[in-house]
Design a protein around this motif. Sequence first.
Motif, PDB file in Angstrom:
ATOM      1  N   PRO A  64       0.762  -1.336   0.069  1.00  0.00           N
ATOM      2  CA  PRO A  64       0.227   0.137   0.003  1.00  0.00           C
ATOM      3  C   PRO A  64       0.898   1.312  -0.092  1.00  0.00           C
ATOM      4  CG  PRO A  64      -0.702  -1.311   1.545  1.00  0.00           C
ATOM      5  CD  PRO A  64       0.369  -2.101   1.206  1.00  0.00           C
ATOM      6  N   ALA A  65       2.087   1.288   0.369  1.00  0.00           N
ATOM      7  CA  ALA A  65       2.941   2.359   0.560  1.00  0.00           C
ATOM      8  C   ALA A  65       3.647   2.638  -0.477  1.00  0.00           C
ATOM      9  CB  ALA A  65       4.017   2.269   1.640  1.00  0.00           C
ATOM     10  N   VAL A  66       3.657   1.893  -1.775  1.00  0.00           N
ATOM     11  CA  VAL A  66       4.287   1.871  -3.051  1.00  0.00           C
ATOM     12  C   VAL A  66       3.175   2.372  -4.029  1.00  0.00           C
ATOM     13  CG1 VAL A  66       5.597   0.707  -4.817  1.00  0.00           C
ATOM     14  CG2 VAL A  66       5.844  -0.131  -2.486  1.00  0.00           C
ATOM     15  N   ALA A  67       3.674   3.769  -4.515  1.00  0.00           N
ATOM     16  CA  ALA A  67       2.626   4.250  -5.531  1.00  0.00           C
ATOM     17  C   ALA A  67       3.222   4.309  -6.894  1.00  0.00           C
ATOM     18  CB  ALA A  67       2.481   5.826  -5.027  1.00  0.00           C
ATOM     19  N   ASN A  68       2.369   4.431  -7.690  1.00  0.00           N
ATOM     20  CA  ASN A  68       2.337   4.454  -9.348  1.00  0.00           C
ATOM     21  C   ASN A  68       2.763   5.699  -9.788  1.00  0.00           C
ATOM     22  OD1 ASN A  68       2.072   1.873  -9.316  1.00  0.00           O
ATOM     23  ND2 ASN A  68      -0.136   1.767 -10.199  1.00  0.00           N
ATOM     24  N   LEU A  69       3.559   6.223 -10.289  1.00  0.00           N
ATOM     25  CA  LEU A  69       4.070   7.611 -10.874  1.00  0.00           C
ATOM     26  C   LEU A  69       3.656   7.706 -12.506  1.00  0.00           C
ATOM     27  CD1 LEU A  69       7.410   8.794  -9.234  1.00  0.00           C
ATOM     28  CD2 LEU A  69       4.964   8.901  -8.372  1.00  0.00           C
ATOM     29  N   TYR A  70       2.987   8.765 -12.844  1.00  0.00           N
ATOM     30  CA  TYR A  70       2.895   8.989 -14.470  1.00  0.00           C
ATOM     31  C   TYR A  70       3.414  10.307 -14.459  1.00  0.00           C
ATOM     32  CZ  TYR A  70      -0.235   4.886 -13.629  1.00  0.00           C
ATOM     33  OH  TYR A  70      -0.844   3.518 -13.493  1.00  0.00           O
ATOM     34  N   THR A  71       4.436  10.590 -15.178  1.00  0.00           N
ATOM     35  CA  THR A  71       5.126  11.809 -15.306  1.00  0.00           C
ATOM     36  C   THR A  71       4.807  12.327 -17.002  1.00  0.00           C
ATOM     37  OG1 THR A  71       7.179  10.818 -15.944  1.00  0.00           O
ATOM     38  CG2 THR A  71       6.792  11.513 -13.722  1.00  0.00           C
ATOM     39  N   THR A  72       4.821  13.511 -17.165  1.00  0.00           N
ATOM     40  CA  THR A  72       4.606  14.255 -18.603  1.00  0.00           C
ATOM     41  C   THR A  72       5.644  15.120 -18.497  1.00  0.00           C
ATOM     42  OG1 THR A  72       2.904  15.699 -17.764  1.00  0.00           O
ATOM     43  CG2 THR A  72       2.266  13.688 -18.811  1.00  0.00           C
ATOM     44  N   LYS A  73       6.272  15.393 -19.825  1.00  0.00           N
ATOM     45  CA  LYS A  73       7.042  16.537 -19.882  1.00  0.00           C
ATOM     46  C   LYS A  73       7.132  16.777 -21.535  1.00  0.00           C
ATOM     47  CE  LYS A  73      10.393  13.894 -18.982  1.00  0.00           C
ATOM     48  NZ  LYS A  73      11.709  13.335 -18.855  1.00  0.00           N
ATOM     49  N   VAL A  74       7.416  18.256 -21.700  1.00  0.00           N
ATOM     50  CA  VAL A  74       7.189  18.698 -23.094  1.00  0.00           C
ATOM     51  C   VAL A  74       8.542  18.560 -23.719  1.00  0.00           C
ATOM     52  CG1 VAL A  74       6.901  21.035 -24.608  1.00  0.00           C
ATOM     53  CG2 VAL A  74       5.637  20.625 -22.323  1.00  0.00           C
ATOM     54  N   VAL A  75       8.541  18.088 -24.844  1.00  0.00           N
ATOM     55  CA  VAL A  75       9.767  17.672 -25.552  1.00  0.00           C
ATOM     56  C   VAL A  75       9.610  18.625 -26.942  1.00  0.00           C
ATOM     57  CG1 VAL A  75      11.077  16.113 -26.966  1.00  0.00           C
ATOM     58  CG2 VAL A  75       9.928  15.602 -24.765  1.00  0.00           C
ATOM     59  N   GLU A  76      10.783  19.312 -27.217  1.00  0.00           N
ATOM     60  CA  GLU A  76      10.866  20.163 -28.566  1.00  0.00           C
ATOM     61  C   GLU A  76      11.702  19.396 -29.646  1.00  0.00           C
ATOM     62  OE1 GLU A  76      11.819  23.982 -28.080  1.00  0.00           O
ATOM     63  OE2 GLU A  76       9.875  24.559 -26.992  1.00  0.00           O
ATOM     64  N   LYS A  77      11.165  19.178 -30.680  1.00  0.00           N
ATOM     65  CA  LYS A  77      12.096  18.691 -31.823  1.00  0.00           C
ATOM     66  C   LYS A  77      11.770  19.684 -32.953  1.00  0.00           C
ATOM     67  CE  LYS A  77      12.222  13.918 -30.107  1.00  0.00           C
ATOM     68  NZ  LYS A  77      12.064  12.514 -30.575  1.00  0.00           N
ATOM     69  N   GLU A 130       6.989  17.993 -16.503  1.00  0.00           N
ATOM     70  CA  GLU A 130       6.058  19.111 -16.458  1.00  0.00           C
ATOM     71  C   GLU A 130       4.914  18.907 -15.196  1.00  0.00           C
ATOM     72  OE1 GLU A 130       6.027  22.064 -18.063  1.00  0.00           O
ATOM     73  OE2 GLU A 130       7.749  21.493 -18.970  1.00  0.00           O
ATOM     74  N   GLN A 131       4.563  17.470 -15.053  1.00  0.00           N
ATOM     75  CA  GLN A 131       3.480  17.193 -14.319  1.00  0.00           C
ATOM     76  C   GLN A 131       3.706  15.807 -13.560  1.00  0.00           C
ATOM     77  OE1 GLN A 131      -0.778  16.218 -15.531  1.00  0.00           O
ATOM     78  NE2 GLN A 131      -1.077  18.113 -14.452  1.00  0.00           N
ATOM     79  N   ILE A 132       3.531  15.527 -12.547  1.00  0.00           N
ATOM     80  CA  ILE A 132       3.536  14.136 -11.752  1.00  0.00           C
ATOM     81  C   ILE A 132       2.521  13.744 -11.163  1.00  0.00           C
ATOM     82  CG2 ILE A 132       5.217  12.659 -10.256  1.00  0.00           C
ATOM     83  CD1 ILE A 132       7.349  14.816 -10.623  1.00  0.00           C
ATOM     84  N   VAL A 133       1.829  12.648 -11.444  1.00  0.00           N
ATOM     85  CA  VAL A 133       0.507  12.322 -11.033  1.00  0.00           C
ATOM     86  C   VAL A 133       0.968  10.920 -10.090  1.00  0.00           C
ATOM     87  CG1 VAL A 133      -1.728  11.231 -11.557  1.00  0.00           C
ATOM     88  CG2 VAL A 133      -0.755  13.004 -13.082  1.00  0.00           C
ATOM     89  N   VAL A 134       0.635  11.023  -8.910  1.00  0.00           N
ATOM     90  CA  VAL A 134       0.782  10.023  -8.170  1.00  0.00           C
ATOM     91  C   VAL A 134      -0.477   9.142  -7.649  1.00  0.00           C
ATOM     92  CG1 VAL A 134       1.678   9.094  -5.795  1.00  0.00           C
ATOM     93  CG2 VAL A 134       2.554  11.130  -6.814  1.00  0.00           C
ATOM     94  N   ALA A 135      -0.579   7.686  -8.154  1.00  0.00           N
ATOM     95  CA  ALA A 135      -1.636   6.841  -7.943  1.00  0.00           C
ATOM     96  C   ALA A 135      -1.465   6.057  -6.791  1.00  0.00           C
ATOM     97  CB  ALA A 135      -1.913   6.128  -9.096  1.00  0.00           C
ATOM     98  N   LEU A 136      -2.209   5.978  -5.964  1.00  0.00           N
ATOM     99  CA  LEU A 136      -2.107   5.206  -4.686  1.00  0.00           C
ATOM    100  C   LEU A 136      -2.988   3.660  -5.007  1.00  0.00           C
ATOM    101  CD1 LEU A 136      -1.204   7.736  -3.476  1.00  0.00           C
ATOM    102  CD2 LEU A 136      -2.125   7.092  -1.195  1.00  0.00           C
TER     103      LEU A 136
END
Length: 389
Positions: A64-77, A130-136
Motif C-alpha cells: 500500500p505504501a508503493v505508489a505508481n507515478l505517471y510523469t509528463t514532459k514537453v519535448v521540442e524537436k 512538467e507534471q507528476i501524477v501519484v496513484a495510490l
Amino acid sequence: MLNALRFIGWPLLVGILVALLLIQRYPQLVGGAAESYTLERAPQAIATTPGPNSYAAAVSGAAPAVANLYTTKVVEKPQQQPLTKDPVFQRFFSDSLPRQRRMESSLGSAVIMSPEGYLLTNNHVTANSEQIVVALRDGRETLARVIGSDPETDLAVLKIDLAELPVIKVGHSDSIRVGDVALAIGNPFGVGQTVTMGIISATGRNQLGLNTYEDFIQTDAAINRGNSGGALVDANGSLIGINTAIISESGGSQGIGFAIPVKLALEVMTSIIQHGQVIRGWLGVEVQSLTQELAESFGQEGRPGIVVAGVYRDGPAERAGLQPGDLILSIDGEQASDGRSSMNQVARTRPGDKIDIDILRNGKPLTFTAEVGMRPPVAATTPKPPKPE
C-alpha cells in the motif's frame, strides 16, 4: 620344452599385468600408502525449519505504501521537412528552424516514506517533468511536487497532500546478506502494481558507471520499465532499497537489477528536506587508483594509495598544498585504498571541517591539513542507462 613355455607364457604374462594394475589401484594390498582425502559432511538434520510458503503478509504490509507515478514532459524537436535535412540549411538556419512541441509521458514508482506525504523515487523518473501524477493502491490520485533531487545518487524527494497515507516500514540495508529473500514492488510497463521475488545477489556494487555515488544492492527479483523508484523489501516487508537500474541486452529483466540501499536513500532524503539539497564535503581533486605500474614508479609495490590526477583551481586541496602526482596514503587516519571509497569518505565530511591528508611526494612523506569545502551542485540531468524507468 618350447611348447611348454608357449603354453604357460601367455597366462603368466596376463597374470603379471593384472597384478600390476591391482597394485597401482590398491597399494595397501602390498603395504603401500593409500591416497587419502577428507570430506566435510553436513550434520544429519533431525528437524528442519521450513521457509514460509507465502509472503502475502510482507506484501500486504508494504504494497500500500508503493505508489505508481505517471510523469509528463514537453519535448521540442525540429519539424522534419525536406529542406531542413539539407546540411547547408541546417548550418545557417538551425537556430530558427520551426520546432514541434509534443508531450512525452513515462512510468515509474515511488515509496511513501512518512505520513506527512514525503515520497522517495528516482531522479531519472521525475527529471524535467512538467507534471507528476501519484496513484495510490487504494485508488486515490493526486499531483506531486518535487522537493529536491540528487542526480549523483539518482534520488528525488516528492511531496503530496493527502490524509491517512500508508507508510512503509524502514528496514536495515546494512544488515542484509547475500541469499536473503527480496521482493520488488512497482508498476512495470504500466500494468499495475506488481510483486516479484528473488534473492540478494550481491551488496556494495559500484563502478557500474550509473551514478557518481554507488553502493548498490544487486538482486535477481525481476525489475522492468516502470519499476524505477519502487520498493525492494525483505521477507518481513521492510524497505531495504529503492529499485533503480538493470543490466540487460534486451531491455527487459535478465536477473541483474540494482537498488539504492535505504540507509543511503534516507541520508539523501533528510538532507533534501532540511536543506533543499544534499550537502557533501569536497576536496577538489581528481584521483586514480594506484596501478602496478604507478606503484613501481613510486616505489610503493604492495602498498595501497591513490594518485592525485588533477587539482581544481582555488579548491580546498590546492589551498592545502596538494599537487598533481602526489600519492595519497591516508585521509584523516583512514587508509586510502581506492579513489571511490576515499572520495565517499570526504563526501560524508561536513563542509568546514578540517582533515589531515598523508601523502608521498618525490619519495618524501608529507602531511597537509585541508578545510573541506561544499561540493558544487551538479546539473539535474537524466543519468545514463541502463535504467528500467
